[in-house]
Enzyme design. Sequence first.
Site, PDB file in Angstrom:
ATOM      1  N   GLU A   1     -99.582  51.272  -4.062  1.00  0.00           N
ATOM      2  CA  GLU A   1     -99.897  49.890  -4.451  1.00  0.00           C
ATOM      3  C   GLU A   1     -98.935  48.919  -3.780  1.00  0.00           C
ATOM      4  OE1 GLU A   1    -100.158  46.120  -5.905  1.00  0.00           O
ATOM      5  OE2 GLU A   1     -98.348  47.241  -6.338  1.00  0.00           O
TER       6      GLU A   1
ATOM      7  N   ASP B   1     -96.816  54.673  -7.335  1.00  0.00           N
ATOM      8  CA  ASP B   1     -95.710  54.710  -6.362  1.00  0.00           C
ATOM      9  C   ASP B   1     -94.443  53.979  -6.812  1.00  0.00           C
ATOM     10  OD1 ASP B   1     -97.387  52.446  -6.132  1.00  0.00           O
ATOM     11  OD2 ASP B   1     -96.731  52.027  -4.094  1.00  0.00           O
TER      12      ASP B   1
HETATM   13 ZN   LIG Z   1     -94.274  45.932  -7.462  1.00  0.00          ZN
HETATM   14 ZN   LIG Z   2     -96.305  46.871  -9.611  1.00  0.00          ZN
END
Ligand SMILES: [Zn+2]
Ligand SMILES: [Zn+2]
Length: 430
Positions: free
Chosen positions: A166, A100
């Site tokens: 994440e 991401d």
């Molecule tokens: Zn980051």
């Molecule tokens: Zn990262």
Amino acid sequence: MKKTVYIVAMISSLSLVAQDFDSLINLKALKYEANVIELRHWFHQNAELSNREYKTAKKIANVLTEIGLIPQTEVAKTGVVAVLKGGKPGPVVALRADIDGLPVEERADLPWKSKMIGKYNGEEVPVMHACGHDTHTAILLGVAKILYEIREEVPGTIKFIFQPAEEGAPAGEEGGAELMVKEGVLKNPDVEAIFGLHIWSQIKAGEVFVRPKGIMAAVNEFRIDIEGVQTHGSTPWTGIDPIVTASQIINNIQTIVSRNLPLTEAAAVVTIGSIHGGVRSNIIPEKLYMLGTIRTLEESMKETVLKRLERIVHKTAEANNAKAKITYQVSYPITYNDPVLYEQMLPSLKRINGDNNVHLMTAITGAEDFSFFQKEIPGMYFFIGGAKKGTDPNKAAPHHTPDFYVDDSAMITGIKSMSTLALDYLKDNK
Ligand SMILES: [Zn+2]
Ligand SMILES: [Zn+2]
């Protein structure tokens, strides 16, 4: 002469030894480097926000299919997983890349600069791979290409995990490693160990940093609500002051780290980052709330902090006749490098990257959701440099900022490290 011929014949009939794998990995990493860089540019240009990695996931699935693998899509919303079964029996290992981007506007003038727009908290925002997850994604695809090519020699199974979100799922949504684990990504086939890396803009390309045990901190975010009795600011004895209570609590919790923790073992942080209460000078308000975060690198230290926080908050409030409530919000485990796995795999990192390029690092009090995988199975997480050779890494823009930049020359270290860790783990744990 005869003897030599005999030995050569014997070697070729045995499975490949470590050095043979190394030369293969070195050759194939060079072969695919340009392709991985091209992929990296594509992911960079098409950065998407957490849980919205639709184009990214499609591209990953397409590349995996081209390689010859069968991708499983929509894992934990936008994740992609593929399993490579080697030609020889052996254990199952997983390699993970997060995919991401972030709501950051890229400032660097690159031909592959991101022009993507996304929606964050209901607002249109520019999106950029300002943490370098584009490099992680491209590196893991490169590793998949290499390991697929030598699959007949692979002694076991490799699971490639392309993980969304994440950086954190949007408010009210689940996501990331935690959701992947919940959906069973480490099962069927059951994964025995997992490896993950993070590019770092402030480390020279070609260098690797790692440490055993806590490498990144656990996060426990909390909210403290304090309730008193509202009154006129000129007659405090007729009420109960939540502001004085809050200030005592803030002071008292400073002793958790300074007086209750074995600081020579690992660092810890307790921070109050926000406090909200009161409207004007002559009113003692009824209530207020504070927001804070705890960072720890050892499980037992985390338990101590949580216990002491509870006690200090409640007892200080009680001493002031006020009421207090603690609510826990976000919580991430410690990114904890299993010490046995670390001892086993450190020589592999050193062998493939050169002894001088692998360094012991100090722990980071930031967090990483790779920790959710490591909570289930032994795992090792490490950092690779992303700063252009010949530049001062200390002057490089930090992660999550508009000038963040990772040099393409960093890719090959990731490709070689991940391929070697997977192969060596499988070979050594048959
Ligand atoms: Zn980051
Ligand atoms: Zn990262």
